[in-house]
Enzyme design. Sequence first.
Site, PDB file in Angstrom:
ATOM      1  N   ASP A   1      -3.950 -33.548 -42.136  1.00 21.32           N
ATOM      2  CA  ASP A   1      -3.178 -34.008 -40.976  1.00 21.32           C
ATOM      3  C   ASP A   1      -3.596 -35.401 -40.509  1.00 21.32           C
ATOM      4  O   ASP A   1      -2.747 -36.206 -40.089  1.00 21.32           O
ATOM      5  CB  ASP A   1      -3.240 -33.006 -39.819  1.00 21.32           C
ATOM      6  CG  ASP A   1      -4.652 -32.611 -39.430  1.00 21.32           C
ATOM      7  OD1 ASP A   1      -5.606 -32.977 -40.143  1.00 21.32           O
ATOM      8  OD2 ASP A   1      -4.817 -31.911 -38.415  1.00 21.32           O
TER       9      ASP A   1
ATOM     10  N   SER B   1      -4.162 -28.715 -42.485  1.00 21.19           N
ATOM     11  CA  SER B   1      -5.192 -29.193 -41.548  1.00 21.19           C
ATOM     12  C   SER B   1      -6.551 -28.524 -41.732  1.00 21.19           C
ATOM     13  O   SER B   1      -7.220 -28.185 -40.747  1.00 21.19           O
ATOM     14  CB  SER B   1      -4.701 -28.970 -40.108  1.00 21.19           C
ATOM     15  OG  SER B   1      -3.488 -29.616 -39.889  1.00 21.19           O
TER      16      SER B   1
ATOM     17  N   ARG C   1       4.871 -26.739 -38.458  1.00 17.81           N
ATOM     18  CA  ARG C   1       5.966 -27.665 -38.166  1.00 17.81           C
ATOM     19  C   ARG C   1       6.713 -27.947 -39.459  1.00 17.81           C
ATOM     20  O   ARG C   1       6.111 -28.098 -40.524  1.00 17.81           O
ATOM     21  CB  ARG C   1       5.424 -28.986 -37.596  1.00 17.81           C
ATOM     22  CG  ARG C   1       4.806 -28.886 -36.224  1.00 17.81           C
ATOM     23  CD  ARG C   1       4.291 -30.236 -35.772  1.00 17.81           C
ATOM     24  NE  ARG C   1       3.645 -30.184 -34.477  1.00 17.81           N
ATOM     25  CZ  ARG C   1       2.382 -29.830 -34.281  1.00 17.81           C
ATOM     26  NH1 ARG C   1       1.626 -29.490 -35.319  1.00 17.81           N
ATOM     27  NH2 ARG C   1       1.867 -29.804 -33.072  1.00 17.81           N
TER      28      ARG C   1
END
Length: 498
Positions: free
Chosen positions: A229, A176, A108
């Site tokens: 994250d 992450s 993202r």
Amino acid sequence: MGKVAVAFAAVAVVAACSVAGVMVGRRMKSRRKWRTVVGILKELEDVCDTPVSRLRQVVDAMAVEMHAGLASEGGSKLKMLLTFVDDLPNGTEKGTYYALHLGGTYIRILRVHLGGQRSYLDVQDVERHPIPSHLMNSTSEILFNFLAFSMERFIEKEGNESSSQGVKRELAFTFSFPVKHTSISSGVLIKWTKGFEISEMVGKDIAECLQGALDRRGLDMHVAALVNDTVGALSLGYYHDPDTVAAVVFGTGSNACYLERTDAIIKCQGLLTTSGSMVVNMEWGNFWSSHLPRTSYDIDLDAESSNANDMGFEKMISGMYLGDIVRRVILRMSQESDIFGPTSSTLSEPYVLRTNSVSVMHEDDTPELQEVARILKDLGVTEVPLKVRKLVVKICDVVTRRAGRLAAAGIAGILKKIGRDGSGGITSGRSRSEITMQKRTVVAVEGGLYMNYTMFREYMEEALNEILGEEVSQYVVVKAMEDGSSIGSALLVASLQS
């Protein structure tokens, strides 16, 4: 003629008896096969059962492991990693900042503009791209070149809109995967999870890898923070509500972080922060306890995975694995009976059934369960009667209910550790008056599994209320943070500049 008629009648009777016998035999055989699959389902239900008494044992085990992980390096299955985040965004931040998030399924990219007050948070141009599967076992150079190229395309679309300031763009890299931080903007990869297998990157500084790739493409960007994250989700939660004390991600993988007092981080004695606290990344996917309800399907999945004997908790509650547990149950039923027809070769492929398909089947409200039939057809299982489709829905329910309830136990374990579960928990140094006074407590939650799978979310929240009890649960708020990990990471960079 009479004798012939009698003979014919006798033959007809024998034939009729034979047909009836065959039909009865088939019926009995069918019932035995149905009893076989019902027995498999019953066994699954029994082993996956998570009464509140068992969940509270998991809660206690989680709190104890957290304490052990804070006491010494390697003292627990939980790594309890320092993040060097000791101050969270408070709403006074200003400026334009970027975030790039490498997750387990997507990357993202987004830009946020902040106006110095909580009400002015403008999230701009959010892009989401699937991670090409070949990147997951490529090289560090290929992976980071891809990330830098994606960032370059994002910036090209904005033209001169944000570059007129004449300063470097400040970037948060949301990563992450487990990292051992040396500062808020640097850290080395401990290991890969979520299916990534680029072994040469273990031990490398992740922020340096991205910065190098950005520099090679001539991008005037500075990697100002390397953020897990969960920490990003916590930052956004805290930005909107200062009662936020923890964040959990339920997506491809699962992890949690929370605010801990620095004097409770025994393995780093003398650690000083201006706030008196620090965000700790638990890496809870590796949590394990004998109280976790483990099935033969979990054991086989773990043994056949690329990280056997690792990430046991994550393999029972996260999006990467739930679909494959369901697949394994259906495959066994198919092998031990013919209710699904001939055993499909597709059904034998690991991870061919994705968790998003499980959620579609589980939540299928069509009269004939057409969505279940469609997904089974994709798996090579055709012409399945309605009662078998209902059986598949039940399998999805058992596996997802266990996952949601165990997820709730994990959250309650964090609350117990910091004395927010009403029991006082493991709260070294707290007075009795502090323990007994219940405070409003917010837990930020993000991730596709939680956001998109309604039944998982409902089972988790229901179990959390059961574990905490009515008196305490009224003070505990679970808040969804869509894109929280990315937005929150950008906010964290902004707070460093203010």
